[in-house]
Design a protein around this motif. Structure first.
Motif, PDB file in Angstrom:
ATOM      1  N   ILE A 169       0.834  -1.206   0.000  1.00 26.07           N
ATOM      2  CA  ILE A 169       0.000   0.000   0.000  1.00 26.07           C
ATOM      3  C   ILE A 169       0.871   1.259   0.000  1.00 26.07           C
ATOM      4  O   ILE A 169       0.469   2.307  -0.504  1.00 26.07           O
ATOM      5  CB  ILE A 169      -0.934   0.024   1.234  1.00 26.07           C
ATOM      6  N   LYS A 170       2.064   1.145   0.530  1.00 26.89           N
ATOM      7  CA  LYS A 170       2.937   2.317   0.659  1.00 26.89           C
ATOM      8  C   LYS A 170       3.306   2.865  -0.720  1.00 26.89           C
ATOM      9  O   LYS A 170       3.786   2.144  -1.586  1.00 26.89           O
ATOM     10  CB  LYS A 170       4.190   1.961   1.460  1.00 26.89           C
ATOM     11  N   GLY A 171       3.045   4.150  -0.897  1.00 25.01           N
ATOM     12  CA  GLY A 171       3.353   4.808  -2.157  1.00 25.01           C
ATOM     13  C   GLY A 171       2.327   4.576  -3.251  1.00 25.01           C
ATOM     14  O   GLY A 171       2.449   5.138  -4.346  1.00 25.01           O
ATOM     15  N   GLY A 181      -9.696   8.292   1.829  1.00 25.89           N
ATOM     16  CA  GLY A 181      -8.307   8.620   1.518  1.00 25.89           C
ATOM     17  C   GLY A 181      -7.497   8.946   2.761  1.00 25.89           C
ATOM     18  O   GLY A 181      -6.270   8.764   2.778  1.00 25.89           O
ATOM     19  N   LYS A 182      -8.160   9.412   3.825  1.00 26.44           N
ATOM     20  CA  LYS A 182      -7.435   9.706   5.067  1.00 26.44           C
ATOM     21  C   LYS A 182      -6.868   8.430   5.676  1.00 26.44           C
ATOM     22  O   LYS A 182      -5.764   8.441   6.229  1.00 26.44           O
ATOM     23  CB  LYS A 182      -8.358  10.398   6.068  1.00 26.44           C
ATOM     24  N   VAL A 183      -7.638   7.353   5.578  1.00 28.10           N
ATOM     25  CA  VAL A 183      -7.148   6.078   6.099  1.00 28.10           C
ATOM     26  C   VAL A 183      -6.046   5.542   5.204  1.00 28.10           C
ATOM     27  O   VAL A 183      -5.025   5.030   5.680  1.00 28.10           O
ATOM     28  CB  VAL A 183      -8.299   5.062   6.231  1.00 28.10           C
ATOM     29  N   LEU A 184      -6.231   5.649   3.887  1.00 26.51           N
ATOM     30  CA  LEU A 184      -5.197   5.215   2.954  1.00 26.51           C
ATOM     31  C   LEU A 184      -3.887   5.949   3.219  1.00 26.51           C
ATOM     32  O   LEU A 184      -2.803   5.341   3.190  1.00 26.51           O
ATOM     33  CB  LEU A 184      -5.652   5.443   1.512  1.00 26.51           C
ATOM     34  N   THR A 185      -3.968   7.236   3.492  1.00 26.28           N
ATOM     35  CA  THR A 185      -2.772   8.026   3.802  1.00 26.28           C
ATOM     36  C   THR A 185      -2.064   7.484   5.040  1.00 26.28           C
ATOM     37  O   THR A 185      -0.834   7.360   5.075  1.00 26.28           O
ATOM     38  CB  THR A 185      -3.140   9.503   4.018  1.00 26.28           C
ATOM     39  N   ARG A 186      -2.832   7.146   6.054  1.00 29.29           N
ATOM     40  CA  ARG A 186      -2.257   6.618   7.287  1.00 29.29           C
ATOM     41  C   ARG A 186      -1.592   5.265   7.054  1.00 29.29           C
ATOM     42  O   ARG A 186      -0.724   4.857   7.820  1.00 29.29           O
ATOM     43  CB  ARG A 186      -3.340   6.495   8.361  1.00 29.29           C
ATOM     44  N   MET A 187      -1.995   4.583   5.982  1.00 27.66           N
ATOM     45  CA  MET A 187      -1.393   3.295   5.634  1.00 27.66           C
ATOM     46  C   MET A 187      -0.229   3.458   4.665  1.00 27.66           C
ATOM     47  O   MET A 187       0.381   2.469   4.254  1.00 27.66           O
ATOM     48  CB  MET A 187      -2.454   2.383   5.009  1.00 27.66           C
ATOM     49  N   GLY A 235     -14.732  -3.627  -0.464  1.00 25.79           N
ATOM     50  CA  GLY A 235     -14.432  -2.204  -0.289  1.00 25.79           C
ATOM     51  C   GLY A 235     -14.679  -1.844   1.173  1.00 25.79           C
ATOM     52  O   GLY A 235     -15.775  -1.404   1.535  1.00 25.79           O
ATOM     53  N   TRP A 236     -13.669  -2.049   2.009  1.00 27.58           N
ATOM     54  CA  TRP A 236     -13.853  -1.871   3.462  1.00 27.58           C
ATOM     55  C   TRP A 236     -14.233  -0.434   3.840  1.00 27.58           C
ATOM     56  O   TRP A 236     -14.720  -0.180   4.940  1.00 27.58           O
ATOM     57  CB  TRP A 236     -12.589  -2.308   4.216  1.00 27.58           C
ATOM     58  N   TRP A 237     -14.014   0.486   2.938  1.00 27.67           N
ATOM     59  CA  TRP A 237     -14.359   1.886   3.207  1.00 27.67           C
ATOM     60  C   TRP A 237     -15.798   2.205   2.811  1.00 27.67           C
ATOM     61  O   TRP A 237     -16.296   3.287   3.087  1.00 27.67           O
ATOM     62  CB  TRP A 237     -13.401   2.823   2.470  1.00 27.67           C
TER      63      TRP A 237
END
Length: 359
Positions: A169-171, A181-187, A235-237
């Motif tokens: 997930i990184k990058g 997207g806030k959760v994706l950013t934290r990941m 789609g967990w979100w």
């Protein structure tokens, strides 16, 4: 003297004597414009606004006409809140979480990671406190909201490369709707908020590495399988993503009680019909996608666990910093807890059993 002159100048006794009594419940003709956040090609999600307009027209006997305009025609896809708030249009059809930049609280109006599923969200709105709480929230935006459809649980999107670990997930540059997207950013991911009509080009050109939209029926229309073959779930979100009809408060209050009731009934019909369309059309669409080379894959448990952990941490932070979020999320999360206990005994077990059968 002609009939119209009689109606204009005569008293009620004179009108009755002339045999030209007006209808007691006659309504003035109304014309509204509705701006959608979606392209016309998506007959399910954009189509909900058309269903609403058709029902308003039919129930008013053609006296109340709503013209529906796709994203970009009257305003940008993500301009609906401003357009309705300012009275540029009387109504809009959109996903509330597109506007999390104004206030994170908007996101709960659509879906938040690991939130309510579609039936639970509808229950919270119509029989819980959801509608009341959001009406209070939207009042400062001069908006009256009505649930405007639900996609049901969504797929997790299309990826150029397989996702095997959290490190993958990184990058990752991913088009993902709004607040998630806030959760994706934290990941470690890099979220991109791109309107539906522009996603394919971004994925094709490599501007993004992955995208999510809704599910098989819409995704097939948008052609993502042609440029990214790995199709993940769930789609967990978006366990149940709700759309809303936003109505300008002054425009709604100017309607007669009868027309207000028509708007309420038409939105409820459109709300139900949207998910019916998705539930009926997704099964065949996913078969066609697989036939065209899509690899349908589950997210690894480690990815799901990390996403859940980061989501819960984000909600704790928002409770501490955003009073509007805290007020609604406190009620939302309590409803979610009770709903999941109930669904565990009934819906989940029944669905799991049936899906193992070969019928």
């Amino acid at each position: 003297m002609d009939r119209r002159s009689i109606l204009k100048h005569a008293g009620i006794a004179g009108v009755l004597a002339a045999g030209a009594a007006p209808a007691v419940h006659a309504q003035a003709a109304i014309r509204w414009r509705l701006a959608s956040s979606f392209p016309k090609a998506l007959d399910t999600i954009y189509g909900a606004a058309e269903v609403f307009a058709e029902k308003v027209n039919a129930m008013s006997g053609g006296k109340f006409v709503v013209s529906v305009h796709p994203a970009g025609e009257l305003m940008p896809a993500f301009g609906i809140v401003d357009g309705v708030q300012q009275g540029t249009v009387e109504a809009g059809h959109t996903a509330p979480y597109y506007y999390f930049g104004k206030d994170d609280t908007f996101a709960m109006g659509t879906a938040i990671p690991f939130g309510l599923n579609s039936r639970q969200l509808t229950a919270w709105y119509f029989d819980g406190n959801g509608m009341k709480l959001f009406r209070e929230f939207y009042d400062k935006y001069n908006i009256i909201n009505f649930p405007g459809g639900n996609t049901g649980s969504q797929m997790g999107g299309w990826y150029r490369k397989e996702v095997k670990t959290v490190a993958d997930i990184k990058g990752l540059k991913m088009r993902i709707g709004g607040f998630a997207g806030k959760v994706l950013t934290r990941m470690g991911g890099v979220p991109q908020n791109i309107p539906g009509g522009e996603i394919y080009q971004a994925l094709e050109k490599g501007t993004i590495d992955a995208t999510e939209w809704v599910g098989p029926y819409d995704d097939e229309k948008l052609g993502f399988f042609k440029v990214a073959k790995n199709y993940y779930y769930p789609g967990w979100w978006e366990g149940g993503a709700q759309l809303d009809f936003y109505i300008n408060k002054a425009a709604f209050n100017a309607l007669s009680k009868e027309y207000q009731a028509i708007v309420e009934a038409a939105t409820a019909y459109a709300h139900t019909e949207m998910q019916a369309r998705y539930d009926a059309r997704n099964p065949q669409a996913i078969k066609r996608l697989v036939a065209n080379g899509a690899k349908v894959l589950p997210f690894p448990k480690a990815v799901m666990d990390e996403a859940f952990k980061q989501s819960m941490a984000l909600y704790t932070e928002l409770n501490d910093t955003n009073p509007a979020w805290k007020k609604i999320y406190t009620d939302y999360s309590a409803f979610r807890k009770d709903a999941n206990v109930w669904f565990r005994f009934t819906e989940a077990n029944f669905d799991n059993f049936m899906q193992r059968q070969k019928l």
